[in-house]
Design an enzyme around this catalytic site. Structure first.
Site, short mmCIF file in Angstrom:
data_model
loop_
_atom_site.label_atom_id
_atom_site.label_comp_id
_atom_site.label_asym_id
_atom_site.label_seq_id
_atom_site.Cartn_x
_atom_site.Cartn_y
_atom_site.Cartn_z
N GLN A 124 0.86 -1.19 0.00
CA GLN A 124 0.00 0.00 0.00
C GLN A 124 0.89 1.24 0.00
O GLN A 124 1.53 1.54 1.01
CB GLN A 124 -0.88 -0.05 1.25
CG GLN A 124 -1.71 1.19 1.48
CD GLN A 124 -2.68 0.98 2.63
OE1 GLN A 124 -3.42 0.02 2.68
NE2 GLN A 124 -2.66 1.89 3.59
N SER A 159 5.37 -0.81 3.69
CA SER A 159 5.70 -2.12 4.24
C SER A 159 5.74 -3.16 3.13
O SER A 159 4.85 -3.21 2.29
CB SER A 159 4.65 -2.53 5.28
OG SER A 159 4.68 -1.64 6.36
N GLU A 242 -8.84 -0.54 7.13
CA GLU A 242 -7.68 -0.70 8.00
C GLU A 242 -8.08 -0.60 9.46
O GLU A 242 -7.56 -1.30 10.32
CB GLU A 242 -6.64 0.37 7.65
CG GLU A 242 -5.31 0.16 8.36
CD GLU A 242 -4.22 1.08 7.81
OE1 GLU A 242 -4.55 2.01 7.05
OE2 GLU A 242 -3.05 0.86 8.15
N GLU A 371 -2.24 11.10 17.82
CA GLU A 371 -2.77 12.47 17.79
C GLU A 371 -3.78 12.64 16.66
O GLU A 371 -4.76 13.39 16.79
CB GLU A 371 -1.62 13.47 17.63
CG GLU A 371 -0.68 13.54 18.84
CD GLU A 371 0.22 12.32 19.00
OE1 GLU A 371 0.38 11.54 18.03
OE2 GLU A 371 0.74 12.13 20.12
#
Lengths: 401, 364
Positions: A124, A159, A242, A371
């Site tokens: 991705q 990844s 996800e 955050e």
């Protein structure tokens, strides 16, 4: 549909017959290449046994069962430590996206089955050197090129890109409009001319992430996913998937029962640590938190099965679970005293506290930093105002660098 | 049991909230705070009329025969509005303990009256600082109970109690009428909980259960009480969060709503997380009442709900700034209730220990 308990029993039976050949012990001391090869063989065996693509549609080569069946299987599978890490993202986001958006169904089915069997891996390609939390600020250039497209630029943090055969990618197709509106989504062939993946090490020497360079990489228009300029919407759909894929109440680290066993064995002030109130408090608090996350996840899957939209509380999973794992890993190292300083680079992060602690910061950043998740909860769920965004509504090419 | 609500359950949640919203009167709640022994009699009448006292009493005793899930939904709404009636959870524990025993006459005498709102029951388990002592000091000799039990909510108005005591050298659950019992009222920071210590001096007591059976029944009733209370705490926490959110959207400083500052918006988002974890644990526990791990799940619900409500109340006051600490705004009602609910049934210190003991049992 097969009952969950019956399914769990079948899964356990099959997994136990595979543990010797593919489990944690069999993997000890393997090179990365050997481990990947073992992983591919395991995925093929899993597919043959009927446990591949558990909740994917039958028309694409899946088993057509529920999300809960998948969770049941993966919970059992995770215990044994199979080499599945190379395929998690591949099957988690890109494959569902091509199933949802690509029109050539025969081609999709081929890709899905190849990915389920571990023969092909997808990555991705979202983040960039200058676009992480601010994903829509990405700079990868997609230009019209004859009937197709041409990509130029760099992705980062991708990844398994160095192992991947295909990828999904978001690129800027129009810099003259505000940033969210000028993006287009594609799939790419990672073996195409001009694509170069360069893996690099993370702080624990793990080699997962890549810089990926695109130099005049040609795409056909058939590789476009969603409308021109509609890339951000598809990216959001990807991130929504996800959110649930990334849901492990233990934050992909050691479990609470594992900590309980550990706290029984290790001594504190001459007594088993588990008798100490501070340790009991930590166990209880973390258990309660993770039990809540499991309940949220189970409810979400039940709602999806009943055709309802699951509640937004699913977005808590990664935020809460990874922080829990981080604190508990620190406490476990503290409890071991001087022995806590030792480090075994071959140990896995599900069953070793130092490995868990070393790799856990990644979890608090990847797939949405804490955050950003808090911002999302505040803005999307609670209706609180957005942060001040000086680039809002400004054409991308006029945003001050 | 499923963890999704059915239509009847959704209706109970909506309808009970409507009734409570109708009756809500901040001034009346503020008036109750200072007066020991006071409670919201008007609201209590409504609760009886609505059938909430009958909700979880079996049909054969004049109740509606519903369960923990329904009771929890009402408790959540009671918590949201910091109501001044502390009786529903105590009643339920009393009913559960009578049902656990085998004294049919006692059931027939008390359960219909509880269901009709004519009597109030409590479970008196704790002594001193322990909410559930292994060897209770209160003792029954020749059918007479002596000793004192730690303050419980509703005690000042209760008509009967099931008491955790020792009888014949074993722990036991005994039923006592409270007509002549001395109640040592607690002058509290949250007086409408009606906290009182029960002091027995030879009160007539009927043994319901003895030994291990009594211990198991008491623990299960305590766990169920914890889940009902956790629902009440979750409701309170959610409401405090919403109050904080609404204020942060309205109040402006430095030219924008204070909710636009991350120090405020992230704080509210963190409270949301705690409230949702508490709710999820409550739903999970309520669905697992007949499972072997019910006590464990109840501990999880109790702990996360205490944390959620305390944090929500504390932070809601902070987010309000000066106005948050005024008497008249009444935000302190949440602050008070968060603390009283956390303390009254055994503090988190107790529930942490119990949770780990249950886990140790499960993994031994």
């Amino acid at each position: 549909m097969i009952d969950l308990d019956e399914f769990r029993a079948k899964a356990r039976d099959w997994l136990s017959t595979m543990a010797g050949e593919f489990g944690r012990e069999a993997r000890r001391g393997l090179s990365p290449e050997q481990d990947l090869a073992l992983g591919r063989r395991y995925m093929a065996a899993k597919y043959e046994a009927g446990f591949g693509g558990i909740n994917m549609p039958v028309e694409f080569g899946g088993r057509g069962l529920s999300g809960l069946h998948k969770i049941v299987f993966e919970t059992e599978e995770m215990e044994i430590g199979f080499p599945t890490v190379y395929f998690g993202i591949s099957l988690g986001m890109p494959i569902p996206i091509i199933m949802k958006f690509c029109e050539d169904k025969a081609w999709v089915r081929e890709r899905v089955i190849a990915a389920l069997r571990g023969e092909e891996i997808w990555c991705q390609l979202f983040s960039e050197p200058a676009a992480g939390s601010d994903l829509a600020g990405l700079r990868m250039k997609a230009e019209q090129d004859g009937n197709g497209w041409k990509l130029n630029g760099q992705k980062l943090w991708t990844s398994h890109a160095h192992l991947a055969d295909y990828g999904i990618i978001v690129a800027r197709s129009d810099p003259n409009v505000p940033k969210h509106k000028g993006l287009t989504y594609f799939w790419v062939d990672m073996h195409a001319q001009g694509v170069e993946a360069k893996p690099f090490e993370l702080l624990d020497h793990e080699v997962v992430c890549n810089e990926v360079f695109f130099d005049d990489v040609k795409l056909t228009d058939g590789q476009r996913i969603g409308p021109v300029g509609g890339g951000f919407g598809v990216a959001l759909a990807t991130l929504m998937i996800e959110r649930y894929v990334a849901g492990d109440a233990d934050g992909f680290g050691p479990t609470i029962p594992f900590f309980v066993d550990f706290a029984r064995d290790v001594e504190l002030n001459g007594r088993p640590a588990i008798e100490d109130g501070r340790i009991r408090s930590a166990i209880a608090r973390n258990y309660a938190l993770r039990n809540g996350l499991r309940s949220i996840r189970d409810r979400a899957f039940l709602m999806m099965e009943a055709g309802m939209e699951p509640g937004p509380e699913g977005s808590l999973s990664k935020l809460a679970s990874v922080r829990s794992r981080q604190k508990l890993s620190e406490l476990a190292i503290d409890l071991r005293g001087a022995a806590g300083l030792a480090y075994d680079p071959d140990a896995g992060s599900k069953e070793d506290w130092v490995s868990s602690w070393l790799s856990v910061p990644t979890g608090r950043i990847a797939g949405g930093a804490d955050e950003m998740l808090l911002n999302t909860i505040a803005e999307r769920i609670l209706g609180l105002p957005q942060d001040h965004r000086p680039d809002k509504g400004v054409p991308f090419n006029q945003i001050p660098a | 049991m499923t963890i999704l609500y059915d239509e009847a359950q959704e209706a109970i949640a909506v309808e009970s909230r409507r009734v409570l919203d109708d009756k809500y009167d901040l001034q009346r709640l503020l008036d109750l705070v200072d007066v020991t022994g006071s409670f919201d009699e008007e609201l209590w009448q409504s609760a009886v009329e609505q059938g909430w006292t009958a909700l979880a009493v079996p049909e054969q005793y004049g109740g509606l025969g519903l369960g923990l899930v329904e009771l929890g939904l009402i408790a959540q709404n009671l918590g949201a509005l910091t109501v001044g009636v502390p009786f529903l959870s105590g009643n339920d524990a009393f009913v559960q303990l009578l049902l656990a025993g085998s004294d049919e006459a006692a059931r027939e005498a008390w359960l219909p009256r509880i269901a009709a709102g004519e009597a109030i029951g409590v479970a008196a388990l704790g002594e001193g600082t322990s909410p559930f002592p292994a060897a209770p000091a209160a003792t029954v000799v020749d059918g007479k109970l002596s000793g004192s039990k730690a303050a419980v909510a509703g005690a000042l108005k209760a008509d009967a109690a099931v008491v955790w005591a020792s009888a014949n050298g074993k722990p036991a659950l005994v039923l006592v009428e409270l007509d002549d019992t001395m109640r040592r009222a607690v002058d509290s920071f949250d007086n409408s909980r009606l906290y009182g210590e029960l002091v027995f001096d030879g009160a007539a007591a009927t043994v319901l259960l003895e030994g291990e059976a009594a211990r198991k029944a008491a623990l299960k009733a305590l766990a169920r009480l914890a889940v009902v209370t956790a629902c009440e705490q979750t409701g309170g926490g959610e409401q405090a969060m919403k109050i904080a959110r609404d204020y942060a959207l309205e109040r402006k400083a430095f030219g924008q709503p204070i909710a636009a500052f991350q120090s405020i918006k992230h704080r509210i988002a963190e409270i949301y997380g705690l409230v949702e974890l508490a709710r999820a644990n409550c739903i999970d526990a309520a669905a697992r009442e007949s499972e072997a791990d019910f006590v464990l799940k109840a501990c999880a619900a109790r702990l996360s709900a205490s944390e959620a409500y305390d944090t929500a109340a504390r932070d809601a006051v902070q987010i309000h700034g000066g106005i948050g600490v005024t008497w008249q705004l009444g935000l302190h009602l949440h602050m008070r209730r968060a603390r009283s609910l956390s303390a009254e049934l055994g503090s988190p210190l107790f529930w942490e220990d119990l949770l780990v003991s249950e886990l140790e049992g499960a993994t031994a």
